[in-house]
Design an enzyme around this catalytic site. Structure first.
Site, PDB file in Angstrom:
ATOM      1  N   SER A 219       0.837  -1.184   0.000  1.00 20.68           N
ATOM      2  CA  SER A 219       0.000   0.000   0.000  1.00 20.68           C
ATOM      3  C   SER A 219       0.883   1.248   0.000  1.00 20.68           C
ATOM      4  O   SER A 219       1.716   1.420  -0.881  1.00 20.68           O
ATOM      5  CB  SER A 219      -0.961  -0.031   1.192  1.00 20.68           C
ATOM      6  OG  SER A 219      -1.876   1.034   1.139  1.00 20.68           O
ATOM      7  N   ASP A 455      -8.868  -5.585  -4.450  1.00 21.93           N
ATOM      8  CA  ASP A 455      -8.469  -4.374  -3.738  1.00 21.93           C
ATOM      9  C   ASP A 455      -9.375  -3.219  -4.136  1.00 21.93           C
ATOM     10  O   ASP A 455      -9.451  -2.847  -5.311  1.00 21.93           O
ATOM     11  CB  ASP A 455      -7.016  -4.062  -4.097  1.00 21.93           C
ATOM     12  CG  ASP A 455      -6.432  -2.900  -3.311  1.00 21.93           C
ATOM     13  OD1 ASP A 455      -7.184  -2.207  -2.608  1.00 21.93           O
ATOM     14  OD2 ASP A 455      -5.202  -2.694  -3.413  1.00 21.93           O
ATOM     15  N   HIS A 493      -7.307  -5.441  -0.283  1.00 15.96           N
ATOM     16  CA  HIS A 493      -6.156  -4.558  -0.102  1.00 15.96           C
ATOM     17  C   HIS A 493      -5.203  -5.112   0.952  1.00 15.96           C
ATOM     18  O   HIS A 493      -3.981  -5.082   0.778  1.00 15.96           O
ATOM     19  CB  HIS A 493      -6.628  -3.161   0.297  1.00 15.96           C
ATOM     20  CG  HIS A 493      -5.533  -2.146   0.369  1.00 15.96           C
ATOM     21  ND1 HIS A 493      -4.831  -1.727  -0.731  1.00 15.96           N
ATOM     22  CD2 HIS A 493      -5.019  -1.462   1.430  1.00 15.96           C
ATOM     23  CE1 HIS A 493      -3.923  -0.829  -0.365  1.00 15.96           C
ATOM     24  NE2 HIS A 493      -4.015  -0.653   0.937  1.00 15.96           N
TER      25      HIS A 493
END
Length: 576
Positions: A219, A455, A493
């Site tokens: 991320s 995600d 995610h």
């Protein structure tokens, strides 16, 4: 009987060939000399200073605030909780002073194993950062039986990126962006500074610098890894970048037009999200050869989805089993590109839309679409951090504190064209979209990307677009030698995935540090398909399922056999 410390110091000093190396802390003894016990050597680091001239960017001095000897500890399993064994090591915590006295310190931690393999792993952060990354946690997507890097002999390190989130209100997590130095530290500078300080600490403690330094993050941490390869190619030997927020400034802005319509009729309740997820599964599940509640054939799915099939009679909201016109518009906006009125860093003018599938997998607690796109309640201004979707919380913080720099600004009135000079400036600082990795590749640097197709935080297409941009810039041969992009279908995610129909966990765990290290040190390139697993969280870590994680643009297609076995799948090209 142990020799007196003074005698050990004399012996070690005689053995130290690098005590004049840059960044060396005078008066300390390298453990690598073998002449002093770690339990004695480690505490001597406390209170020491690494001067600013040992740091490759403008900075104040770094100070080691504590250095604690940590004995080895065995693994601990209690119920469904498991803590991996940890080795004997020296835990160093410190801070780097800013140049601007109004800025906060950069906090850091470095963990020095007594049995060192000569390499280091720098951990990435997440979100807006602001919490110290200790470097002690398992790596992202690791299986429970994968040893953490420290246990494997790596020095590990992390930082809070130069601000402390506890200083700001929960709905003002981007407030540090009001300070130029703190913003630059978050964007790129703190990670380089902490890297340089950690190398100085390693020189001091071991008498030598690391042979290899890797960056591993997901991320925001994945963006950090790309940033290091782009901005500081001589400082890192390899990067694992999972779901990287490549176009960070563009992502946060794209949240706004996807959130504002939810104030007036466009919000989807968690029940409506379940209705959407069920429909997507009906349309896309079997495209991979197996109806199991998991969308693997990610590129083929979007053309199968017609949101009009979910429209409530008359277009008004008539219940949880359908979507109103306003709600359909919100869902459609999430899955379409957002076009900016002008180009930003590296000529980027579009932030891509998201893929369909796995909208209801917890990520990590709320269903992924509820957590990221729609929230637990209708949004408010200012955002309520307890119920707001991350789109609205992150996006409004970005606009208020990075762009407009006014905490009272009503983000519902935001128009990018009114702030073009500032947006261009911030994009150049934050976005990690530069495809020119030639310097990083030329010195042997290797890059592994992983995108999770379930995600809904950052668009997996952004990572795919970046991979294609590098290929276009440097050519297929260079990319084949130095870069890989793997796709984990249905993964959220945070990494996990689950069947929409049964709730059964999907195999998403994989160790990416080991293949990166082999690639860098042995020139042994990773396989075209790596095996992902799902295991029970406590010994004996019973294998629940496995499946291949294929290189882009392939996906795991079921060819028959046990659906829980990787051998029952074949990597096939996914096509729109």
């Amino acid at each position: 009987m142990r020799a007196p410390l003074s005698a050990l110091l004399l012996l070690a000093a005689a053995a130290c060939a690098s005590c004049s190396a840059p960044g060396f802390v005078p008066g300390h003894v390298p453990v690598a000399s073998g002449s002093i016990f770690p339990s004695v050597a480690c505490p001597t680091l406390a209170g020491r200073t690494i001067p600013a001239d040992a740091i490759g960017l403008p900075s104040g001095n770094a100070v080691i605030t504590s250095a604690a000897y940590v004995p080895a500890a065995g693994a601990l399993a209690e119920g469904t909780s498991y803590t991996a064994a940890s080795p004997e090591h020296c835990r160093v915590v410190g801070r780097i002073a800013p140049v601007d006295k109004a800025a906060q310190d950069i906090q850091f931690q470095v963990n020095l194993p007594s049995s060192w393999n000569g390499k280091a792993v720098q951990y990435g952060g997440g979100g807006y950062n602001g919490t110290l990354v200790t470097g002690l946690a398992p790596l992202r997507d690791a299986a429970p039986d994968d040893a953490p890097p420290l246990t494997r002999g790596y020095v590990t390190l992390g930082t809070d990126s130069g601000h402390q989130a506890a200083s700001f209100a929960p709905n003002a997590i981007g407030q540090f962006g009001l300070n130029d130095e703190m913003l630059a530290n978050y964007a790129f500078a703190s990670y380089k500074k902490v890297r340089d300080v950690a190398v100085a600490v390693m020189r001091t403690y071991y008498g030598r610098k690391p042979a290899r330094i890797y960056y591993f993050g997901g991320s925001e941490g994945g963006r950090e890894g790309l940033t290091m390869a782009q901005r500081f190619p001589a400082d890192y030997d390899g990067v694992v970048s999972v779901v990287p927020v490549v176009q960070l400034s563009m992502l946060f802005q794209s949240y706004i037009p996807r959130s504002v319509p939810q104030f007036e009729g466009g919000w989807l309740s968690p029940a409506k999200v379940r209705t959407l997820a069920s429909y997507v599964a009906q349309r896309c599940d079997a495209l991979d050869g197996l109806a199991d509640g998991v969308v693997n054939n990610y590129l083929a799915c979007p053309r199968q989805v017609d949101l009009r099939a979910l429209r409530c009679t008359g277009g008004a909201d008539t219940g949880d089993n359908c979507l109103s016109d306003a709600q359909i518009a919100v869902v459609d906006s999430v899955h379409r590109p957002y076009n900016f009125p002008f180009p930003l860093a590296n000529g980027r003018q579009v932030y891509p839309g998201w893929f369909y599938g796995n909208e209801t997998t917890p990520d990590p607690v709320l269903p992924t679409m509820t957590r990221w796109a729609t929230g637990a309640a209708v949004p408010t201004e200012p955002p309520d951090a307890r119920s707001a979707a991350q789109y609205w919380l992150y996006g409004s913080n970005y606009v208020k504190y990075f762009v407009v720099r006014d905490g009272n600004f009503d983000v519902r009135t935001y128009r990018p064209e009114n702030f073009r000079p500032r947006l261009e400036q911030v994009s150049a600082i934050l976005d990690s979209s530069n495809p020119d990795l030639s310097a990083f590749f030329a010195r042997g640097g290797k890059l592994i990307l992983r995108e999770n197709m379930g995600d809904l935080a950052q668009s997996p297409q952004a990572g795919i677009d970046y991979f294609q941009a590098v290929r276009a810039k440097l050519g297929d041969a260079a990319v084949e030698r130095s870069m890989r992009l793997y796709i984990s279908p249905a993964s959220t995610h945070s990494g996990p995935a689950a069947s929409v129909t049964t709730g059964a966990p999907v195999a998403t765990m994989v160790d990416l540090l080991e293949p990166l290290d082999r690639w860098v040190t042995l020139d042994d390139a990773p396989y075209d398909a790596l095996v992902q697993v799902s295991r029970l969280p406590v010994p004996p870590f019973t294998l629940q399922a496995s499946r291949p994680m294929c290189r882009y643009p392939a996906y795991p297609h079921f060819i028959g056999g046990d659906p829980a076995a990787a051998s029952s799948y074949q990597c096939r090209e996914s096509r729109p």
